[in-house]
Design an enzyme around this catalytic site. Sequence first.
Site, PDB file in Angstrom:
ATOM      1  N   ARG A  30      -3.716 -13.619   1.497  1.00  0.00           N
ATOM      2  CA  ARG A  30      -4.957 -13.193   0.870  1.00  0.00           C
ATOM      3  C   ARG A  30      -5.996 -14.303   0.934  1.00  0.00           C
ATOM      4  NH1 ARG A  30      -0.771 -11.612  -2.466  1.00  0.00           N
ATOM      5  NH2 ARG A  30      -0.537  -9.358  -2.766  1.00  0.00           N
ATOM      6  N   LYS A  76       0.271  -6.212  -7.168  1.00  0.00           N
ATOM      7  CA  LYS A  76       0.731  -5.617  -8.409  1.00  0.00           C
ATOM      8  C   LYS A  76       1.562  -6.610  -9.222  1.00  0.00           C
ATOM      9  CE  LYS A  76      -1.126  -1.725  -7.330  1.00  0.00           C
ATOM     10  NZ  LYS A  76      -2.343  -1.270  -8.001  1.00  0.00           N
ATOM     11  N   ARG A 106      -6.542  -9.732   6.931  1.00  0.00           N
ATOM     12  CA  ARG A 106      -5.263  -9.318   6.342  1.00  0.00           C
ATOM     13  C   ARG A 106      -4.923  -7.884   6.757  1.00  0.00           C
ATOM     14  NH1 ARG A 106      -1.739 -10.358   1.899  1.00  0.00           N
ATOM     15  NH2 ARG A 106      -1.471  -8.632   0.450  1.00  0.00           N
ATOM     16  N   HIS A 163       3.788  -8.112  -1.494  1.00  0.00           N
ATOM     17  CA  HIS A 163       3.809  -6.942  -2.366  1.00  0.00           C
ATOM     18  C   HIS A 163       5.160  -6.829  -3.058  1.00  0.00           C
ATOM     19  CE1 HIS A 163       0.366  -4.752  -0.054  1.00  0.00           C
ATOM     20  NE2 HIS A 163      -0.087  -5.582  -0.968  1.00  0.00           N
ATOM     21  N   TYR A 172      -2.309   0.066   2.398  1.00  0.00           N
ATOM     22  CA  TYR A 172      -2.559  -0.030   3.833  1.00  0.00           C
ATOM     23  C   TYR A 172      -2.163   1.247   4.575  1.00  0.00           C
ATOM     24  CZ  TYR A 172      -3.253  -4.944   2.841  1.00  0.00           C
ATOM     25  OH  TYR A 172      -3.730  -6.130   2.337  1.00  0.00           O
TER      26      TYR A 172
END
Length: 225
Positions: A38, A88, A167, A190, A200
């Site tokens: 990121r 998350k 990304r 993730h 995605y």
Amino acid sequence: MLATTGRRAAARPASGATEEAGTRIGVYIVLSLLTGVRTEELRELSWSHVVGFAADRKAWLPVTEAGWDCEEYAIYVWRSVRQSGDTKTVKPRRTLKLPQRCVEALRKLWEHDGLDQLDDAGGAAARLVFCTKDGTALSAGNVRRDFRKVVKKAGLVETEWTPKEMRHSFVSLLSDSGVPIEHISRLVGHANTVVTETVYRRQIRPVMEEGATAMDGIFGRILEA
């Protein structure tokens, strides 16, 4: 947002344009595209979290100790400052082995900043990899401005691109190359594949080919018998 096919095709010229870009943003783009980290994680990356595997000690050590003669290098991505969006988990932690092109780019930046001339290894370890000339952290605006200059040089429409597109391109290219969704999910930090598939969904290859490939093999053998 760019169409998925457009992003995949455009990622290569955008990456190639880094050769003519400033050292810092050029290295930033290479790492972003080739590791999928990121943009906010890259802005927080310190040299102490760039590590090489020291074969004689059988351990991963910061480049301030290991130097640049190791066969393998990695980065520790231990914290995301993102408050909302595609993560998350509160503090995604992962260690990513670096492609050789990333290693070469980081070494170039290391030398460009004169860190190889420092006597104080601890001072270098405490520095951010991507920072201003004064050593302070880059803002999102700093990165976006310099990134779009590179995109424009690549002949693309700069207003259609933001740093996070690298990304997205990372996910698209891995998916196109047949990398399983489980592996992609771990690489991008993730918590599970549901998050990856949700965020995605336009980049993940939608066609599952394993069943067709297996059946072609099975029934091909039956028909030949």
